[in-house]
Design a protein around this motif. Structure first.
Motif, short mmCIF file in Angstrom:
data_model
loop_
_atom_site.label_atom_id
_atom_site.label_comp_id
_atom_site.label_asym_id
_atom_site.label_seq_id
_atom_site.Cartn_x
_atom_site.Cartn_y
_atom_site.Cartn_z
N ARG A 102 0.85 -1.20 0.00
CA ARG A 102 0.00 0.00 0.00
C ARG A 102 0.88 1.24 0.00
O ARG A 102 1.72 1.42 0.86
CB ARG A 102 -0.90 0.04 1.23
N LYS A 105 -3.16 6.88 -0.23
CA LYS A 105 -4.58 6.91 -0.62
C LYS A 105 -4.85 8.17 -1.43
O LYS A 105 -4.33 9.24 -1.11
CB LYS A 105 -5.39 6.92 0.68
N GLU A 128 -4.23 2.26 -8.63
CA GLU A 128 -4.55 1.03 -7.87
C GLU A 128 -3.52 -0.04 -8.18
O GLU A 128 -3.04 -0.74 -7.28
CB GLU A 128 -5.95 0.52 -8.25
N PHE A 132 -1.83 2.05 -4.69
CA PHE A 132 -2.56 3.11 -3.99
C PHE A 132 -4.02 2.68 -3.77
O PHE A 132 -4.59 1.97 -4.61
CB PHE A 132 -2.55 4.42 -4.80
N GLU A 133 -4.60 3.14 -2.67
CA GLU A 133 -6.03 2.98 -2.50
C GLU A 133 -6.68 4.19 -3.17
O GLU A 133 -6.27 5.32 -2.93
CB GLU A 133 -6.36 2.95 -1.00
N VAL A 135 -10.17 6.38 -4.14
CA VAL A 135 -11.60 6.63 -3.96
C VAL A 135 -12.01 7.56 -5.10
O VAL A 135 -11.60 8.72 -5.15
CB VAL A 135 -11.88 7.32 -2.60
N HIS A 153 -12.69 10.56 3.65
CA HIS A 153 -11.75 9.47 3.32
C HIS A 153 -10.32 9.72 3.79
O HIS A 153 -9.50 8.83 3.75
CB HIS A 153 -11.76 9.24 1.80
N PRO A 155 -7.52 11.14 2.54
CA PRO A 155 -6.47 10.62 1.65
C PRO A 155 -5.15 11.39 1.84
O PRO A 155 -5.12 12.44 2.51
CB PRO A 155 -7.04 10.92 0.27
N ASP A 156 -4.10 10.89 1.22
CA ASP A 156 -2.84 11.63 1.14
C ASP A 156 -2.88 12.58 -0.05
O ASP A 156 -2.27 13.64 -0.04
CB ASP A 156 -1.67 10.66 0.93
#
Ligand code: B1M
Length: 237
Positions: A102, A105, A128, A132-133, A135, A153, A155-156
């Protein structure tokens, strides 16, 4: 479709002919043929990335030129886009099935007023695949919806896509609203889309412009590495 085209058996074409035929099939909006061509290339040992870039994305490039020149119109381009998406739906799980660790995000969406989503979807798929996750909050996203997604969420990275010269300035509206809330530096902001440029990205206050999906992955990785390096430096201090 002509009788000649009816007679084409995709599996009998060699790789180069098949790729050219797939460009034609994207142009003609033939989703079933694109699915079949995608499967054949994968069975022949092509990587999902090569199928995506050489057979699908290049085919869409031809559509873009003829759309610009008034040879194709919106309904036809929509069919081409749907054919492209049919191929992407096969590649998506393959690109995502990477055992990469991972990486971080990302929340990504296409800005308000803009419904183009193929490039955004592609970036999401590639991110992905790189671990990376992602959204994906969709198309026609206003500043409030971006902020709500960031809040939800955490995220970064915030990714924004725009394909129209009329919608790309909205990226500044989103970034300014991050500044107003005092949270601009909580996120790495990456932007992309055909009409953008490095200068534009910097002028609206983004961290970087990503020319294509592969570059988006590289840039995201390097920002994450820098962020992690900085965090380790703070811990060591
Ligand atoms: Co539209 N359209 N379109 N369109 N369309 C363009 C963008 C246009 C350049 C065509 C042209 O004239 N040659 C032109 C814009 C001109 C301008 O602004 N100067 C245009 C126009 C005018 C319009 C309408 C206004 C047409 C009309 O109604 N009269 C209308 C607007 C609708 C709206 O959004 N409000 C419209 C509608 C449509 C369709 C619905 C028919 C369809 C979209 C279908 C869909 O997306 N589901 C469509 C399409 C398909 C296109 C073209 C032909 C192809 C876009 C595409 O999918 N490219 C496009 C022509 C072109 O771009 N050459 C065009 C393939 C994709 C893989 O590339 O999206 O560039 P791209 O994404 C790349 C990079 O840019 C980058 O990585 C991606 C992958 O490598 N990237 C990012 C993109 N987003 C990123 C985000 C990131 C990082 C990288 O975040 C981190």
């Amino acid at each position: 479709m002509s009788d000649d085209e009816d007679d084409i058996v995709l599996s009998k074409l060699d790789d180069a002919q098949l790729v050219l035929q797939m460009h034609d099939d994207i142009y003609d909006g033939l989703g079933d043929e694109i699915i079949e061509g995608t499967q054949i290339l994968l069975q022949r040992g092509w990587t999902p990335f090569d199928v995506l870039t050489k057979a699908l994305v290049e085919g869409m490039g031809v559509v873009g030129v003829d759309f610009r020149d008034g040879i194709l119109f919106v309904p036809e381009v929509l069919q081409s886009a749907n054919a492209m998406k049919a191929g992407m739906s096969i590649l998506r799980p393959l690109l995502a099935a990477s055992d990469a660790p991972r990486m971080g995000k990302m929340v990504i969406g296409t800005v308000k007023g803009d419904i183009h989503d193929i490039g955004k979807n592609l970036v999401g798929m590639m991110m992905e695949g790189a671990g990376f996750e992602v959204v994906d909050i969709g198309i026609n996203i206003d500043a409030e919806a971006y902020l709500a997604a960031l809040e939800e969420h955490k995220p970064d990275i915030l990714g924004m896509s725009a394909l129209l010269t009329t919608t790309m300035p909205y990226m500044k509206v989103v970034i300014d609203s991050l500044k107003t809330k005092g949270i601009r530096h909580d996120y790495i902001v990456l932007v992309g889309g055909a009409p953008l440029s490095e200068e534009f990205a910097l002028s609206v206050g983004a961290d970087a412009y990503c020319r294509d999906a592969a570059i988006a992955v590289d840039i995201a990785k390097s920002f994450m590495a820098r962020q992690q390096g900085a965090a380790i430096a703070v811990l060591d201090a």
